[in-house]
Motif scaffolding. Structure first.
Motif, short mmCIF file in Angstrom:
data_model
loop_
_atom_site.label_atom_id
_atom_site.label_comp_id
_atom_site.label_asym_id
_atom_site.label_seq_id
_atom_site.Cartn_x
_atom_site.Cartn_y
_atom_site.Cartn_z
N GLU A 129 0.84 -1.20 0.00
CA GLU A 129 0.00 0.00 0.00
C GLU A 129 0.87 1.25 0.00
OE1 GLU A 129 -3.26 0.61 2.51
OE2 GLU A 129 -4.05 -1.43 2.38
N GLU A 130 0.40 2.29 -0.68
CA GLU A 130 1.04 3.60 -0.65
C GLU A 130 0.27 4.49 0.33
OE1 GLU A 130 3.79 4.23 -2.30
OE2 GLU A 130 3.82 2.31 -3.39
N LYS A 131 1.01 5.24 1.12
CA LYS A 131 0.38 6.15 2.07
C LYS A 131 0.98 7.54 1.94
CE LYS A 131 -2.56 3.77 4.61
NZ LYS A 131 -3.98 4.12 4.55
N PRO A 132 0.13 8.59 2.02
CA PRO A 132 0.68 9.94 2.07
C PRO A 132 1.34 10.18 3.43
CG PRO A 132 -1.66 9.99 2.52
CD PRO A 132 -1.33 8.56 2.16
N ALA A 133 2.02 11.31 3.57
CA ALA A 133 2.62 11.64 4.86
C ALA A 133 1.54 11.75 5.93
CB ALA A 133 3.39 12.96 4.75
N ASN A 174 -8.09 10.09 11.15
CA ASN A 174 -8.72 10.42 9.87
C ASN A 174 -8.07 9.75 8.66
OD1 ASN A 174 -6.31 11.81 9.64
ND2 ASN A 174 -7.24 13.81 9.18
N ILE A 175 -7.27 8.68 8.88
CA ILE A 175 -6.62 7.99 7.78
C ILE A 175 -6.65 6.50 8.06
CG2 ILE A 175 -4.35 8.31 8.86
CD1 ILE A 175 -3.13 8.44 6.07
N GLU A 176 -6.84 5.72 7.00
CA GLU A 176 -6.88 4.26 7.14
C GLU A 176 -5.49 3.70 7.44
OE1 GLU A 176 -9.50 2.42 7.25
OE2 GLU A 176 -10.95 3.97 6.66
N PRO A 177 -5.43 2.65 8.24
CA PRO A 177 -6.54 2.00 8.93
C PRO A 177 -6.99 2.80 10.16
CG PRO A 177 -4.48 0.92 9.52
CD PRO A 177 -4.13 1.96 8.48
N ARG A 178 -8.27 2.99 10.28
CA ARG A 178 -8.83 3.76 11.39
C ARG A 178 -8.94 2.86 12.62
NH1 ARG A 178 -11.56 8.65 9.64
NH2 ARG A 178 -11.35 8.89 7.40
N GLU A 179 -7.79 2.50 13.14
CA GLU A 179 -7.70 1.60 14.29
C GLU A 179 -6.73 2.19 15.31
OE1 GLU A 179 -9.52 -1.07 14.50
OE2 GLU A 179 -10.17 -1.38 12.42
N ILE A 180 -6.82 1.72 16.53
CA ILE A 180 -5.79 2.03 17.52
C ILE A 180 -4.56 1.20 17.16
CG2 ILE A 180 -5.12 1.92 19.95
CD1 ILE A 180 -7.22 4.03 19.34
N VAL A 181 -3.44 1.88 16.93
CA VAL A 181 -2.25 1.19 16.45
C VAL A 181 -1.18 1.12 17.53
CG1 VAL A 181 -2.67 1.78 14.04
CG2 VAL A 181 -1.32 3.33 15.46
N ASN A 182 -0.34 0.11 17.41
CA ASN A 182 0.83 -0.06 18.27
C ASN A 182 2.07 0.17 17.42
OD1 ASN A 182 0.07 -1.41 21.13
ND2 ASN A 182 -1.41 -2.04 19.57
N VAL A 183 2.86 1.17 17.78
CA VAL A 183 4.00 1.59 16.98
C VAL A 183 5.29 1.30 17.73
CG1 VAL A 183 4.97 3.52 15.66
CG2 VAL A 183 2.51 3.49 16.19
N SER A 184 6.28 0.73 17.04
CA SER A 184 7.56 0.42 17.66
C SER A 184 8.68 1.11 16.90
CB SER A 184 7.80 -1.10 17.65
OG SER A 184 6.81 -1.77 18.40
N THR A 199 10.99 2.11 22.03
CA THR A 199 9.89 3.02 22.34
C THR A 199 8.62 2.46 21.73
OG1 THR A 199 11.37 4.92 22.35
CG2 THR A 199 9.02 5.37 22.15
N HIS A 200 7.57 2.38 22.53
CA HIS A 200 6.28 1.87 22.07
C HIS A 200 5.24 2.97 22.22
CE1 HIS A 200 3.65 -1.59 21.09
NE2 HIS A 200 2.73 -0.85 21.69
N LEU A 201 4.49 3.22 21.14
CA LEU A 201 3.43 4.22 21.16
C LEU A 201 2.10 3.55 20.87
CD1 LEU A 201 3.33 7.79 19.76
CD2 LEU A 201 1.64 6.16 18.92
N ILE A 202 1.10 3.87 21.65
CA ILE A 202 -0.28 3.44 21.40
C ILE A 202 -1.05 4.68 20.98
CG2 ILE A 202 -2.37 2.42 22.36
CD1 ILE A 202 -0.61 0.95 24.38
N GLY A 203 -1.62 4.66 19.77
CA GLY A 203 -2.29 5.86 19.30
C GLY A 203 -3.04 5.66 18.01
N VAL A 204 -3.11 6.74 17.22
CA VAL A 204 -3.87 6.72 15.96
C VAL A 204 -3.02 7.37 14.87
CG1 VAL A 204 -6.11 6.82 17.12
CG2 VAL A 204 -4.96 8.96 16.46
N MET A 205 -3.50 7.21 13.63
CA MET A 205 -2.85 7.83 12.48
C MET A 205 -3.68 9.05 12.07
SD MET A 205 -2.16 4.21 10.57
CE MET A 205 -1.65 4.90 8.99
#
Length: 289
Positions: A129-133, A174-184, A199-205
């Motif tokens: 998939e391609e994603k904008p900034a 406001n961008i897909e996937p509209r889920e709570i994400v876990n970022v590492s 570093t672990h972040l729990i949040g949204v895009m």
């Protein structure tokens, strides 16, 4: 990529008495130094630098066994002083270079050879998939490495999110996937050995720029993502899939990792206890030959 990795091993073996940089090795492999470091670590369990040191000291040990003088061997493998070589050698094997001469003691680390051993013919589904900034916005903290089971530090991080923070994240999403994400991201060097932290972040895009100081943010440039869906017992299937993306998919694909955070999301199944659908997103780019 396996061919290129084995060519890098050949190059290292042919230049053990030289001091080649990681940048030169990655240029030789035709990939970024970040991709080379990450893939090498996941497949071998050691850094490129650690492997080169092991091989240099192995060959130094062989030279000492054949009767070469310690001083000659030290400078041959790039050490600037006899003391520096002696310390490095003792830290590596537990005995002194002089013990090799006197007692015939030795240690051997063989050269690597990369291959993929896929058992059972288990397929991996993925999409590109391609994603904008965009930005990740959420709550983050340093947590210990843990490849299996539930990471209690991440559970505590999730429990620390306030209602105010949850509401703002929901508004920003406001961008897909509209889920709570876990970022590492920002993993310590020895992450493959489950040493250190990341570093672990729990949040949204979000593509919104107005984000309060209540949330941590990570900006991500527009890029390509390799997406790996998986379904089954949580968190084991998610962790197994993540391991396979590095050990099986990446070496055989025509993509390389770029230096950006990876992330995942999980949706628990209300009908099956402990069962979930997850997706793993890795930032990648096509390997150019």
């Amino acid at each position: 990529m396996l061919k290129e990795l084995n060519q890098v091993i050949d190059y290292i073996e042919e230049h053990l008495t030289e001091d080649d940089s990681l940048e030169k090795l990655s240029e030789y492999a035709g990939v970024s130094d970040y991709h080379l470091r990450t893939l090498f670590f996941h497949l071998s369990g050691m850094t490129v630098t650690e492997y080169i040191k092991n091989r240099k000291l192995t060959e130094a040990n062989k030279d000492l066994l054949s009767g070469e003088k310690v001083t000659v061997v030290a400078f041959k493998y790039g050490y600037q002083s006899l003391d520096g070589f002696t310390r490095a050698f003792k830290n590596w094997c537990g005995f002194l270079p002089s013990d090799v001469h006197k007692k015939g003691m030795s240690k051997f680390v063989p050269r690597l050879s990369f291959f993929i051993d896929v058992k059972g013919g288990i397929s991996m589904n993925y999409r590109i998939e391609e994603k904008p900034a965009f930005s990740f916005a959420g709550v983050s903290k340093r947590v210990p490495m843990q490849f299996e089971g539930v990471n209690n530090a991440i559970v505590e991080l999730a429990q620390s999110i306030t209602e105010k923070q949850r509401k703002e994240m929901h508004t920003l999403q406001n961008i897909e996937p509209r889920e709570i994400v876990n970022v590492s991201y920002d993993a310590d060097e020895n992450f493959m050995k489950e040493e250190g932290e990341l570093t672990h972040l729990i949040g949204v895009m979000t593509t919104e720029s107005q984000i309060s100081n209540d949330l941590d943010t990570i900006f991500v440039e527009a890029c390509t993502w390799a997406v790996f869906p998986c379904e089954g017992p949580f968190p084991s299937v998610l962790q197994e899939t993540m391991a396979r993306t590095y050990s099986e998919w990446l070496p055989a694909s025509d993509y390389e990792l770029i230096q950006a955070p990876n992330f995942s999301f999980t949706k628990m199944d209300d009908q099956k206890s402990g069962y979930a659908y997850s997706e793993i997103w890795l930032p990648v780019k096509k390997i150019t030959k």
